[in-house]
Write a protein that holds these residues in place. Structure first.
Motif, PDB file in Angstrom:
ATOM      1  N   TRP A  80      -3.368 -13.285 -12.189  1.00 29.46           N
ATOM      2  CA  TRP A  80      -2.807 -11.935 -12.293  1.00 29.46           C
ATOM      3  C   TRP A  80      -3.908 -10.879 -12.201  1.00 29.46           C
ATOM      4  N   LEU A  83      -5.247 -10.454  -8.638  1.00 34.35           N
ATOM      5  CA  LEU A  83      -4.305  -9.731  -7.790  1.00 34.35           C
ATOM      6  C   LEU A  83      -4.261  -8.249  -8.150  1.00 34.35           C
ATOM      7  N   ALA A  86      -7.412  -6.380  -6.808  1.00 32.40           N
ATOM      8  CA  ALA A  86      -7.727  -6.460  -5.379  1.00 32.40           C
ATOM      9  C   ALA A  86      -7.567  -5.097  -4.719  1.00 32.40           C
ATOM     10  N   CYS A  90      -0.681  -4.569  -3.699  1.00 30.92           N
ATOM     11  CA  CYS A  90       0.469  -4.971  -2.889  1.00 30.92           C
ATOM     12  C   CYS A  90       1.738  -4.641  -3.655  1.00 30.92           C
ATOM     13  N   ILE A  93       3.968  -7.616  -5.218  1.00 30.51           N
ATOM     14  CA  ILE A  93       3.521  -8.435  -6.358  1.00 30.51           C
ATOM     15  C   ILE A  93       3.897  -7.670  -7.619  1.00 30.51           C
ATOM     16  N   PHE A 146      -0.489 -11.465   0.979  1.00 26.15           N
ATOM     17  CA  PHE A 146      -1.516 -10.818   0.167  1.00 26.15           C
ATOM     18  C   PHE A 146      -2.208 -11.839  -0.733  1.00 26.15           C
ATOM     19  N   MET A 147      -1.432 -12.715  -1.347  1.00 23.80           N
ATOM     20  CA  MET A 147      -2.010 -13.742  -2.205  1.00 23.80           C
ATOM     21  C   MET A 147      -2.904 -14.684  -1.406  1.00 23.80           C
ATOM     22  N   LEU A 150      -6.335 -13.589  -0.534  1.00 23.89           N
ATOM     23  CA  LEU A 150      -7.258 -13.683  -1.669  1.00 23.89           C
ATOM     24  C   LEU A 150      -7.525 -15.134  -2.060  1.00 23.89           C
ATOM     25  N   HIS A 154       0.485 -19.537  -4.634  1.00 28.78           N
ATOM     26  CA  HIS A 154       1.472 -19.279  -5.685  1.00 28.78           C
ATOM     27  C   HIS A 154       1.914 -20.570  -6.348  1.00 28.78           C
ATOM     28  N   SER A 178       0.101 -21.101 -10.094  1.00 29.87           N
ATOM     29  CA  SER A 178      -0.843 -20.590  -9.097  1.00 29.87           C
ATOM     30  C   SER A 178      -2.224 -21.207  -9.312  1.00 29.87           C
TER      31      SER A 178
END
Length: 304
Positions: A80, A83, A86, A90, A93, A146-147, A150, A154, A178
């Motif tokens: 978390w 994300l 970053a 996004c 998310i 997006f995930m 990086l 998920h 994740s």
């Protein structure tokens, strides 16, 4: 066995940096159906306004140790936080609000020293929102893209793990499985009987009820494709993948035999969308398209 203090020490700075500072009131805690955690609804006061949030508290159950609870909490908070920090963020998310040193008087399952995870409340369940209406799936692909950029997998993409705001914005939730994608095999398995509806073939352990937790970007793509099939058909729970199979074991058998969902049973899915999602149904993860390719294809046919 590692001491849970290791994960508390690892999380020490992380938890301090993301300490939840608002005062809030727990409204309701949902215990059934969440074997490794309890989910609480709460309200906070933010600049004089009441705001709904979700509090996730990992717990011990069965033979789950405090070490495992500490490890799972740390891994999810780490994802978390990555994300949330970053560049660019996004919209697809869910918003991570921080960690809360849980009051055991409010949530008795909490283990001292292991915080709860606080995220935004999102109003609608995916199937609740999409049933009976035309709804694309591009936003979910955008969040997953997006995930993956990086290098975060998920691990549990399915309709239950994204929700939709009152304005129609998709929010990916629940990062409990994740992980950072590496070549290292964690060896984790789940002892909870999976539905197999969204489990990639390579994760199914032959001759066992367990599935591997060595999730990858490719297994995310497979799960996304089955989720897209479910949502795009627009009939709520009636649209589930493998709706020609009754029960988990027939689904498992169909997956292992490469007997994929049948187009004629999903009349809500356009031929263009079917071509895109069905390209992911292969037992060879190396030939599945990456999520960015799916996002590009879906953007051509989806207005959402």
């Amino acid at each position: 066995m590692q001491d849970p203090q290791i994960y508390l020490l690892l999380g020490d700075v992380l938890y301090k940096d993301h300490a939840f500072k608002y005062t809030f009131k727990v409204v309701r805690t949902n215990r059934p159906g969440r074997p490794y955690s309890v989910i609480s609804r709460a309200t906070i006061e933010d600049q004089g306004e009441s705001r709904k949030v979700i509090v996730k508290t990992y717990r011990r159950i069965g033979d789950i140790s405090a070490m495992k609870v500490a490890q799972r909490t740390y891994q999810e908070v780490k994802a978390w936080a990555l994300l949330a920090s970053a560049p660019g963020g996004c919209d697809n998310i869910n918003q991570f609000l921080g960690v809360w040193v849980t009051d055991p008087n409010l949530i008795p399952e909490a283990i001292p020293g292991i915080p709860s995870i606080v995220t935004d409340y999102v109003k609608y369940g995916s199937l609740e929102y999409t049933e009976g209406r035309e709804f694309g799936i591009r936003q979910l692909a955008n969040g997953l893209s997006f995930m993956h950029r990086l290098n975060i997998v998920h691990g549990d993409i399915q309709p239950d793990n994204f929700r939709i705001t009152k304005d129609g914005i998709v929010k990916i939730i629940d990062l409990g499985l994740s992980r950072e994608e590496t070549g290292e095999h964690t060896g984790f398995t789940t002892t909870i009987l999976p539905s197999y509806l969204f489990v990639a073939p390579e994760l199914i352990i032959p001759d066992e009820d367990d599935v591997s937790m060595f999730v990858t970007k490719a297994s995310d793509v497979y799960a996304f494709s089955m989720t897209a099939l479910h949502v795009l058909d627009g009939q709520g729970y009636k649209s589930r993948p493998f709706n020609h199979c009754q029960g988990p074991y027939p689904v498992r058998k169909a997956v292992m035999a490469n007997q994929w969902p049948r187009e004629q049973q999903y009349t809500g899915v356009t031929p263009q969308a079917w071509k895109i999602v069905s390209a992911c149904w292969t037992s060879d993860p190396s030939i599945r398209p990456p999520i960015d390719a799916l996002l590009q294809d879906l953007s051509r046919i989806s207005r959402f």
